[in-house]
Design a protein around this motif. Structure first.
Motif, PDB file in Angstrom:
ATOM      1  N   ASP A  90       5.897 -12.295   1.546  1.00  0.00           N
ATOM      2  CA  ASP A  90       7.287 -13.006   1.635  1.00  0.00           C
ATOM      3  C   ASP A  90       8.357 -12.129   1.153  1.00  0.00           C
ATOM      4  N   LYS A  91       7.934 -11.295   0.057  1.00  0.00           N
ATOM      5  CA  LYS A  91       8.795 -10.379  -0.487  1.00  0.00           C
ATOM      6  C   LYS A  91       9.294  -9.047   0.753  1.00  0.00           C
ATOM      7  N   LEU A  92       8.052  -8.914   1.400  1.00  0.00           N
ATOM      8  CA  LEU A  92       8.541  -7.736   2.495  1.00  0.00           C
ATOM      9  C   LEU A  92       9.336  -8.426   3.483  1.00  0.00           C
ATOM     10  N   ALA A  93       9.246  -9.664   3.959  1.00  0.00           N
ATOM     11  CA  ALA A  93      10.112 -10.430   4.887  1.00  0.00           C
ATOM     12  C   ALA A  93      11.628 -10.483   4.231  1.00  0.00           C
ATOM     13  N   THR A 144       9.139  -4.863   8.256  1.00  0.00           N
ATOM     14  CA  THR A 144       7.994  -4.973   9.135  1.00  0.00           C
ATOM     15  C   THR A 144       6.941  -3.711   8.807  1.00  0.00           C
ATOM     16  N   LEU A 145       5.481  -4.124   8.666  1.00  0.00           N
ATOM     17  CA  LEU A 145       4.794  -3.047   8.297  1.00  0.00           C
ATOM     18  C   LEU A 145       4.306  -2.413   9.894  1.00  0.00           C
ATOM     19  N   PRO A 146       4.333  -1.113   9.891  1.00  0.00           N
ATOM     20  CA  PRO A 146       3.891  -0.389  10.669  1.00  0.00           C
ATOM     21  C   PRO A 146       2.527  -0.557  11.284  1.00  0.00           C
ATOM     22  N   PRO A 147       2.004   0.104  12.392  1.00  0.00           N
ATOM     23  CA  PRO A 147       0.413   0.206  12.200  1.00  0.00           C
ATOM     24  C   PRO A 147       0.188   1.491  11.848  1.00  0.00           C
ATOM     25  N   VAL A 166       8.154  -4.565  -4.176  1.00  0.00           N
ATOM     26  CA  VAL A 166       7.083  -5.292  -3.270  1.00  0.00           C
ATOM     27  C   VAL A 166       5.994  -5.798  -4.277  1.00  0.00           C
ATOM     28  N   PHE A 167       5.470  -5.060  -5.409  1.00  0.00           N
ATOM     29  CA  PHE A 167       4.379  -5.657  -5.888  1.00  0.00           C
ATOM     30  C   PHE A 167       4.709  -6.364  -7.322  1.00  0.00           C
ATOM     31  N   GLY A 168       6.125  -5.977  -7.791  1.00  0.00           N
ATOM     32  CA  GLY A 168       6.279  -6.536  -9.194  1.00  0.00           C
ATOM     33  C   GLY A 168       5.441  -5.598  -9.988  1.00  0.00           C
ATOM     34  N   ALA A 169       5.069  -6.263 -11.230  1.00  0.00           N
ATOM     35  CA  ALA A 169       4.301  -5.541 -12.441  1.00  0.00           C
ATOM     36  C   ALA A 169       3.118  -4.748 -11.828  1.00  0.00           C
ATOM     37  N   LYS A 170       2.580  -5.358 -10.648  1.00  0.00           N
ATOM     38  CA  LYS A 170       1.311  -4.629  -9.942  1.00  0.00           C
ATOM     39  C   LYS A 170       1.674  -3.448  -9.543  1.00  0.00           C
ATOM     40  N   GLY A 171       2.866  -3.011  -9.216  1.00  0.00           N
ATOM     41  CA  GLY A 171       3.450  -1.904  -8.420  1.00  0.00           C
ATOM     42  C   GLY A 171       3.635  -0.743  -9.493  1.00  0.00           C
ATOM     43  N   ALA A 172       3.709  -1.102 -10.834  1.00  0.00           N
ATOM     44  CA  ALA A 172       4.052  -0.114 -11.794  1.00  0.00           C
ATOM     45  C   ALA A 172       2.841   1.094 -11.765  1.00  0.00           C
ATOM     46  N   HIS A 173       3.194   2.053 -11.646  1.00  0.00           N
ATOM     47  CA  HIS A 173       1.994   3.441 -11.201  1.00  0.00           C
ATOM     48  C   HIS A 173       2.302   4.413 -12.001  1.00  0.00           C
ATOM     49  N   ALA A 174       1.159   5.260 -12.112  1.00  0.00           N
ATOM     50  CA  ALA A 174       1.219   6.603 -12.496  1.00  0.00           C
ATOM     51  C   ALA A 174       1.834   7.548 -11.453  1.00  0.00           C
ATOM     52  N   THR A 200      -0.516   1.133   6.253  1.00  0.00           N
ATOM     53  CA  THR A 200      -2.056   1.726   6.145  1.00  0.00           C
ATOM     54  C   THR A 200      -2.845   0.843   5.141  1.00  0.00           C
ATOM     55  N   LEU A 201      -2.054   0.534   3.994  1.00  0.00           N
ATOM     56  CA  LEU A 201      -3.092  -0.261   2.872  1.00  0.00           C
ATOM     57  C   LEU A 201      -3.322  -1.602   3.304  1.00  0.00           C
ATOM     58  N   HIS A 202      -2.253  -2.166   4.367  1.00  0.00           N
ATOM     59  CA  HIS A 202      -2.613  -3.516   4.875  1.00  0.00           C
ATOM     60  C   HIS A 202      -3.828  -3.235   5.788  1.00  0.00           C
ATOM     61  N   ALA A 203      -3.741  -2.246   6.748  1.00  0.00           N
ATOM     62  CA  ALA A 203      -4.900  -1.985   7.516  1.00  0.00           C
ATOM     63  C   ALA A 203      -6.145  -1.937   6.723  1.00  0.00           C
ATOM     64  N   ALA A 204      -6.317  -1.215   5.686  1.00  0.00           N
ATOM     65  CA  ALA A 204      -7.433  -0.825   4.914  1.00  0.00           C
ATOM     66  C   ALA A 204      -7.969  -2.232   4.235  1.00  0.00           C
ATOM     67  N   VAL A 205      -7.310  -3.145   3.644  1.00  0.00           N
ATOM     68  CA  VAL A 205      -7.485  -4.042   2.834  1.00  0.00           C
ATOM     69  C   VAL A 205      -7.525  -5.574   3.392  1.00  0.00           C
ATOM     70  N   GLY A 206      -6.816  -5.477   4.686  1.00  0.00           N
ATOM     71  CA  GLY A 206      -6.609  -6.779   5.413  1.00  0.00           C
ATOM     72  C   GLY A 206      -5.526  -7.804   5.060  1.00  0.00           C
ATOM     73  N   ASP A 207      -5.253  -7.558   3.476  1.00  0.00           N
ATOM     74  CA  ASP A 207      -4.373  -8.630   2.881  1.00  0.00           C
ATOM     75  C   ASP A 207      -3.509  -7.895   1.465  1.00  0.00           C
ATOM     76  N   LEU A 208      -2.452  -7.497   1.666  1.00  0.00           N
ATOM     77  CA  LEU A 208      -1.903  -6.803   0.695  1.00  0.00           C
ATOM     78  C   LEU A 208      -1.729  -7.743  -0.770  1.00  0.00           C
ATOM     79  N   ASN A 209      -2.116  -9.067  -0.506  1.00  0.00           N
ATOM     80  CA  ASN A 209      -2.033  -9.745  -1.732  1.00  0.00           C
ATOM     81  C   ASN A 209      -3.620  -9.631  -2.484  1.00  0.00           C
ATOM     82  N   ARG A 210      -4.325  -8.862  -1.813  1.00  0.00           N
ATOM     83  CA  ARG A 210      -5.451  -8.798  -2.636  1.00  0.00           C
ATOM     84  C   ARG A 210      -5.338  -7.340  -3.556  1.00  0.00           C
ATOM     85  N   VAL A 211      -4.207  -6.742  -3.503  1.00  0.00           N
ATOM     86  CA  VAL A 211      -3.955  -5.374  -4.258  1.00  0.00           C
ATOM     87  C   VAL A 211      -3.755  -6.007  -5.852  1.00  0.00           C
TER      88      VAL A 211
END
Length: 151
Positions: free
Chosen positions: A5-8, A13-16, A119-127, A75-86
């Protein structure tokens, strides 16, 4: 709100997954961690060539890093099938093709970091690490890799 929903909402649009240009795979998962190989900047489907501090501005570098973020998400979408699993974006490592006196690699990399945060909110805070390098494959201006954790 789901990641999709956030991406939309952002008009993304996610690329292959890009076909690797050398002897590596685009991602590897071990346990809950997914390691994404470095993604180089592309503009209009071609390598985004340039050197920061010479013929590419910090703002252009930020746009390139943002474009890489979109490719990484594909690529992450292709790897895990669903970005909501991150559950967490753990780390980004950014290589910025730059002159020896260019010192804004961290600002260039914000183009990626800021989109990941949106895109990820607090889950997107990264080193993160951002390095200036003498060259990147194909003369690209930026290359970024990612580590993510999934449930």
């Amino acid at each position: 709100m789901s990641v999709y929903d956030k991406l939309a909402e952002l008009g993304i649009t996610l690329p292959p997954v890009a076909i690797p240009a050398a002897a590596y795979v685009p991602f590897v998962q071990t346990g809950k961690l997914v390691f994404l190989s470095g993604h180089v900047a592309k503009k209009d489907g071609k390598p985004w060539v340039g050197q920061l501090g010479k013929n590419t501005t910090t703002a252009e570098g930020q746009a390139a890093a943002r474009a890489i973020a979109i490719d990484l998400l594909g690529t992450l979408h292709a790897a895990v099938g669903d970005l909501n699993r991150v559950t967490r974006i753990v780390k980004l490592m950014s290589l910025v093709n730059s002159t020896g006196d260019f010192t804004e690699q961290h600002l260039v990399t914000n183009g990626c970091s800021e989109l990941i945060g949106q895109v990820f909110g607090a889950k997107g805070a990264h080193a993160r690490s951002a390095f200036g390098v003498a060259q990147i494959p194909m003369g690209c201006c930026v290359e970024i890799e990612m580590i993510a954790e999934v449930e």
